[in-house]
Scaffold this active site. Structure first.
Site, PDB file in Angstrom:
ATOM      1  N   ASP A 237      46.563  56.159 -45.799  1.00 37.27           N
ATOM      2  CA  ASP A 237      47.274  55.027 -45.345  1.00 37.27           C
ATOM      3  C   ASP A 237      47.297  55.492 -43.917  1.00 37.27           C
ATOM      4  O   ASP A 237      47.271  56.376 -43.425  1.00 37.27           O
ATOM      5  CB  ASP A 237      48.397  54.752 -45.896  1.00 37.27           C
TER       6      ASP A 237
ATOM      7  N   ASP B 289      49.141  52.749 -41.163  1.00 36.09           N
ATOM      8  CA  ASP B 289      50.615  52.413 -40.421  1.00 36.09           C
ATOM      9  C   ASP B 289      51.597  53.248 -41.158  1.00 36.09           C
ATOM     10  O   ASP B 289      51.751  52.954 -42.240  1.00 36.09           O
ATOM     11  CB  ASP B 289      50.701  50.801 -40.658  1.00 36.09           C
TER      12      ASP B 289
HETATM   13  C1  XBP Z   1      50.109  47.896 -42.787  1.00 33.17           C
HETATM   14  C2  XBP Z   1      50.811  46.449 -42.539  1.00 33.17           C
HETATM   15  C3  XBP Z   1      50.085  45.935 -41.471  1.00 33.17           C
HETATM   16  C4  XBP Z   1      50.511  46.304 -40.096  1.00 33.17           C
HETATM   17  C5  XBP Z   1      49.753  45.185 -39.086  1.00 33.17           C
HETATM   18  O1  XBP Z   1      50.458  48.293 -44.081  1.00 33.17           O
HETATM   19  O2  XBP Z   1      51.414  45.990 -43.411  1.00 33.17           O
HETATM   20  O3  XBP Z   1      50.125  44.401 -41.568  1.00 33.17           O
HETATM   21  O4  XBP Z   1      52.132  46.005 -40.061  1.00 33.17           O
HETATM   22  O5  XBP Z   1      48.392  45.238 -39.057  1.00 33.17           O
HETATM   23  P1  XBP Z   1      50.038  49.762 -44.603  1.00 33.17           P
HETATM   24  P2  XBP Z   1      47.757  43.945 -38.874  1.00 33.17           P
HETATM   25  O6  XBP Z   1      50.520  50.824 -43.798  1.00 33.17           O
HETATM   26  O7  XBP Z   1      50.708  49.602 -45.976  1.00 33.17           O
HETATM   27  O8  XBP Z   1      48.363  49.564 -44.635  1.00 33.17           O
HETATM   28  O9  XBP Z   1      48.445  43.099 -38.140  1.00 33.17           O
HETATM   29  O10 XBP Z   1      46.543  44.076 -38.379  1.00 33.17           O
HETATM   30  O11 XBP Z   1      47.721  43.132 -40.131  1.00 33.17           O
HETATM   31 MG    MG Z   2      52.016  52.552 -44.205  1.00 30.75          MG
END
Ligand code: XBP
Ligand code: MG
Length: 244
Positions: free
Chosen positions: A8, A10
């Site tokens: 993952d 973020d």
């Molecule tokens: C990440 C997200 C994303 C980020 C922003 O979840 O939910 O929406 O907050 O990215 P994970 P975007 O870590 O589970 O992948 O604005 O590009 O959508």
């Molecule tokens: Mg995440």
């Protein structure tokens, strides 16, 4: 036998939600002349909706000062989201998003030892392309056999679609992989795809809030997030059973 790490992005490789996306959304709101602002704590609640554009739309549903029609809200969300991603890339370039402890070491060691690696994220591809060179250098993409982002699936986490696609592209059974996730939606997505789960709790998803219902997960901290520990745990849980 462990064959691949599925990362993952973020919250897992850096605290991108608190220090990146949230700040960039606020810059986009100000840039558009909107009197909206997401505090650190309010943003934690908003994270139950995955996907930045989807998060904006869910937020607008609660606002009296958002456009009336669904079409106008969609258009505004698209515009703000694009702008947000540009501000996010600027924050990355300014050094606001250092990697979390251990991440670069595990990625490098895994590559050196021949493990496959994949990026399995719901964030936009442009955000991955902005962030990853700061961790691994300009040739960062050579570390990953597969890079799957928000644009690559119909349904975002907690749906398992992105994990199932990664397994298909890697040509590996789920139990030969480890998913490394920081959040409840991410953990649910990996578990629903049958991928063994390593949790790396983040500021918005401390260990106490992560789902206990997922059997066999490994919860790590800065001290225990090492490839040797991940390998040992995977071998114990999913390795061949040797006769005593
Ligand atoms: C990440 C997200 C994303 C980020 C922003 O979840 O939910 O929406 O907050 O990215 P994970 P975007 O870590 O589970 O992948 O604005 O590009 O959508
Ligand atoms: Mg995440």
């Amino acid at each position: 036998m462990l064959k691949a790490l599925l990362w993952d992005v973020d919250g897992t490789v850096a605290e991108t939600e608190r220090d990146g996306h949230r700040v960039a959304f606020n810059l986009a709101f100000a840039d558009a002349g909107l009197d909206w602002g997401w505090t650190e704590s309010a943003y934690g609640d908003l994270l139950h909706v995955t996907g930045g554009r989807e998060r904006l739309l869910a937020f607008m549903d609660q606002r009296h000062d958002a456009p009336d029609s669904a079409a106008a809200r969609q258009a505004l969300a698209l515009r703000l989201h694009e702008r947000k991603n540009r501000f996010y890339a600027e924050l990355v370039a300014q050094g606001h998003l250092p990697p979390r402890p251990g991440v670069v070491g595990v990625m490098r060691e895994a590559r050196a030892s021949g493990l496959s690696q994949a990026i399995v994220t719901t964030t936009s591809r442009s955000n991955v392309q902005a962030l990853m060179p700061t961790l691994l250098g300009e040739d960062w993409a050579e570390t990953f056999a597969v890079v799957l982002c928000g644009e690559d699936t119909q349904r975002k986490k907690p749906d398992p679609e992105v994990y199932l696609l990664a397994l298909q592209r890697l040509g590996l059974p789920a139990t030969h992989c480890l998913a490394i996730e920081d959040s409840t939606p991410g953990a649910r997505a990996a578990h629903a795809a049958g991928v063994p789960l390593v949790l790396r709790p983040s500021v918005y998803f401390p260990a106490t809030t992560l789902p206990e219902a997922i059997p066999g997960q490994l919860c790590t901290d800065d001290a225990t997030f090492r490839l040797s520990d991940l390998r040992r745990w995977h071998e114990r849980q999913y390795g061949a059973v040797h006769p005593a």
